[in-house]
Design a protein around this motif. Structure first.
Motif, PDB file in Angstrom:
ATOM      1  N   THR A 163      29.417  68.387  47.263  1.00 16.37           N
ATOM      2  CA  THR A 163      30.222  68.184  45.800  1.00 16.37           C
ATOM      3  C   THR A 163      29.453  68.579  44.651  1.00 16.37           C
ATOM      4  N   SER A 164      28.037  69.162  44.877  1.00 21.91           N
ATOM      5  CA  SER A 164      27.221  69.142  43.950  1.00 21.91           C
ATOM      6  C   SER A 164      26.355  70.637  43.981  1.00 21.91           C
ATOM      7  N   GLU A 167      22.645  69.906  45.235  1.00 21.92           N
ATOM      8  CA  GLU A 167      22.228  69.119  46.531  1.00 21.92           C
ATOM      9  C   GLU A 167      21.667  69.935  47.661  1.00 21.92           C
ATOM     10  N   SER A 215      25.785  59.615  48.729  1.00 19.16           N
ATOM     11  CA  SER A 215      26.806  59.916  47.876  1.00 19.16           C
ATOM     12  C   SER A 215      27.910  58.769  48.062  1.00 19.16           C
ATOM     13  N   ASP A 226      24.700  64.612  39.380  1.00 22.54           N
ATOM     14  CA  ASP A 226      25.833  64.105  38.618  1.00 22.54           C
ATOM     15  C   ASP A 226      26.394  65.236  37.648  1.00 22.54           C
ATOM     16  N   LYS A 238      28.203  68.557  39.443  1.00 24.49           N
ATOM     17  CA  LYS A 238      29.229  68.504  40.233  1.00 24.49           C
ATOM     18  C   LYS A 238      30.299  69.363  40.335  1.00 24.49           C
ATOM     19  N   HIS A 239      30.800  69.807  41.193  1.00 21.71           N
ATOM     20  CA  HIS A 239      31.935  70.838  41.680  1.00 21.71           C
ATOM     21  C   HIS A 239      33.192  70.123  42.342  1.00 21.71           C
ATOM     22  N   SER A 288      35.589  69.796  45.351  1.00 21.79           N
ATOM     23  CA  SER A 288      35.368  69.899  46.924  1.00 21.79           C
ATOM     24  C   SER A 288      35.974  71.368  47.343  1.00 21.79           C
TER      25      SER A 288
END
Length: 646
Positions: A153-154, A157, A210, A290, A293-294, A296
């Motif tokens: 979700t990043s 990452e 996470s 942080d 973030k996007h 899911s």
């Protein structure tokens, strides 16, 4: 590949002996030049001999007197070297200069003529390794990034994942300088395989981090908990892979040790990188996670476990139906023991075909026998000439005369045939480098020579592959046994159970057998080195899926009934396992697509297919086994503490 045979193999000992006794090595390439007269062919011969790295060129003028009309010479002899205005030269290229020499030969003969042989195989492998590895990496890295972006979700990452593992891959490549040299198979496969196998460790850690970020506002505390929570799964995954690759180092055939040592270093470096470097990197730059973030991209898998478990009985029955035929089929596969054939769309593959169309197959073998008894030597040569699939034999007794003592002639005329201790007899055979025909002929030549001499020595490409077959088949039993035993021990220590390791090994080993049975059912010969390596690599690399699944299931099983625990495990872990399998499978299929080397290509296909099969087995068969054998598992697991209520 010959360099990786053990020193006590007969063909290697024969090669060493010939190098000690004779100046001229065995020819290792053939050059065909079309549309040339005898004079032009001799001119080409001279130019070939001047190329750096070419130590010997042999043609028609070495076996007959060209001052005599060709019509008066032996027709078979002439047609072996000159047919339809095409000349075929047998050449010897010095070891270590294959690339430079073959490039120079191609420049001399142009596109319309052909070059083939062992030296060409070596040159092609060396030239392709670097460029194809870069091409594979260029395709693979973007694909892995896409898979990781979808699974996280990043946006940043995936960069952390690849940085942590990429650093360990680069360090591993750098440490190869202390080994001195590595094989082209290792150079092509090891870096990409290390990346694919060890990405799981980074995924385990950062996913745990996470999760704990949601429970505590302190990133350091979250990382401490994540390291503690993910450590058992990471150490178990790393250990099974580590010990699986260790088994490769016990192979007599040195390419196993070469690849095994590289992967061992890689796994160890990846583990250190994930447990030391990645936490530090993450804590320094967690704010980037942080900020990037996007939402899911993963659909909700809730409820999929319920549907999968409806198939638990059919899945179990299917396993029982498939496992025995798959095991038997993978033992009956037809194997290639060398590097295999070049693809038809390559210059090397087209040249082999062109030479065979014009002059037929021509595989040289050299026989060394004790020098001295000319009559016995003549009888042996006559027997060899009478053998089916032997097109011609070159020796002193049939090219000069057994009646003329070699001492009466100039050394230049006899040095190719006699040393101080041995006579050299060269056979030209009409077989492929390997196969039933070739190996049967090797045995027949050895048997015939042994009936005349106590210690004959035979060498050549077919003889080397004959030895390779015997050695790698023995290696297969040893490596597979060591892999299964060491992985089983790691699983016993991880789960403190006798039954769980059996369940996991049956699940993954079944996928290995099914994977390796495909060539049998499709009647496709399989490169044996690929078969040997993949039977270890697939088990060692994909048992991680089963470990992750079972470790989570055991945790839930302490809190709920088996069926409920297995459904939740499937819901929660199916995507994580799919991500790992997708990455490993992508690695395999990209190696298969990008590599022109048959060994690397076959390893790629087996790896890609094997990762998908392992995923299916873990998702469908493993849950069925865990639920159906729940009572047995509870009784054979130390301090299982399974939930007893309903």
């Amino acid at each position: 590949m010959v360099d990786y045979l053990p020193g006590n193999s007969p063909s290697l000992q024969a090669t060493d002996l010939m190098e000690e006794e004779f100046d001229e090595p065995v020819e290792n390439a053939r050059v065909m030049v079309r549309d040339v007269s005898i004079t032009e062919a001799l001119d080409y011969k001279e130019k070939l001999g001047e190329i750096d790295g070419v130590t010997n060129v042999m043609w028609l003028d070495d076996v007959i007197d060209l001052k005599v009309p060709l019509e008066m010479a032996n027709e078979d002899t002439v047609e072996s070297y000159y047919e339809g205005e095409s000349a075929l030269f047998s050449i010897t290229i010095e070891e270590g200069k294959e690339v430079e020499a073959t490039d120079a030969i191609y420049a001399l003969i142009g596109e319309d003529n052909a070059l083939a042989g062992e030296a060409v195989n070596t040159a092609v492998s060396q030239k392709m390794t670097g460029s194809e590895s870069m091409y594979a990496a260029a395709l693979l890295v973007p694909m892995i990034i896409i898979i990781l972006v979808i699974s996280t979700t990043s946006w940043v990452e995936p960069v952390f994942f690849l940085t942590a593992i990429g650093v360990s891959v680069l360090i591993n490549l750098g440490t190869n300088i202390f080994i001195g040299e590595i094989s082209f198979v290792t150079q092509s496969v090891a870096p990409i395989l290390q990346l694919a196998v060890s990405l799981d460790y980074a995924i385990f850690l950062l996913h745990s981090f996470s999760d704990y970020r949601k429970e505590t506002s302190d990133p350091k505390e979250a990382m401490l908990r994540a390291m503690k929570r993910s450590f058992p799964a990471i150490i178990a995954s790393a250990s099974t892979t580590f010990f699986g690759f260790t088994a490769l180092t016990f192979m007599d055939f040195g390419i196993g040790a070469d690849l095994g040592l590289n992967l061992l270093k890689g796994i160890l470096l990846s583990f250190i990188s994930v447990m030391v470097f990645l936490p530090a990197l993450t804590l320094m730059f967690y704010k980037w996670i942080d900020r990037t973030k996007h939402r899911s991209f993963v659909p909700d898998f809730k409820g999929i476990g319920k549907h999968v478990m409806k198939l638990r009985v059919p899945s179990f029955i299917l396993l029982l139906i498939v496992i025995v035929p798959a095991f038997l089929a993978q033992n009956e596969t037809s194997f290639i023991y060398g590097t295999g054939e070049h693809p038809d769309n390559t210059r090397a593959g087209q040249d082999v075909e062109a030479i065979q169309e014009e002059f037929g197959k021509n595989m040289p073998m050299v026989l060394l026998v004790p020098e001295g008894d000319r009559a016995k030597e003549e009888e042996l040569v006559q027997d060899l000439e009478d053998m089916p699939l032997v097109s011609s034999v070159m020796s002193y007794v049939n090219l000069v005369s057994p009646a003329i003592p070699p001492d009466y002639l100039e050394e230049s005329m006899t040095e190719s045939f006699y040393s101080e201790n041995y006579a050299r007899i060269t056979l030209y055979t009409e077989t492929d480098a390997e196969g039933e025909e070739a190996f049967s002929l090797v045995e027949k030549v050895k048997e015939t020579a042994s009936s005349y001499y106590d210690e004959p020595h035979l060498l050549g490409e077919s003889v080397t592959l004959y030895d390779m077959r015997d050695i790698v088949q023995d290696d297969n039993t040893l490596v597979n046994t060591l892999t299964v035993v060491t992985v089983a021990l790691v699983l016993v220590l991880t789960f403190r159970s006798i039954s769980i390791p059996l369940v996991l090994l049956v699940t993954i080993q079944s996928s290995v057998w099914v994977n390796l049975s495909f060539p049998y059912f499709t009647e496709t010969p399989l490169v044996y080195v690929g078969y040997l390596l993949i039977s270890t690599i697939q088990l060692a690399a994909t048992v991680d899926y089963a470990i992750l699944f079972t470790e989570y299931y055991n945790h839930l099983r302490k809190e709920m009934p088996a069926l409920q625990a297995i459904r939740k495990t499937i819901d929660d872990k199916i995507f994580a396992i799919f991500v790992s399998a997708a990455i490993l499978s992508s690695v395999g299929f990209i190696l298969f697509i990008t590599s022109s080397n048959p060994i690397v290509s076959s390893i790629g296909l087996l790896l890609g297919r094997g990762a998908l099969l392992a995923f299916l087995m873990v998702v469908f068969v493993l849950p069925a086994l865990l639920v159906l054998l729940d009572g047995f598992i509870r009784r054979t697991t130390w301090k299982a503490n399974f939930y007893k209520g309903e």
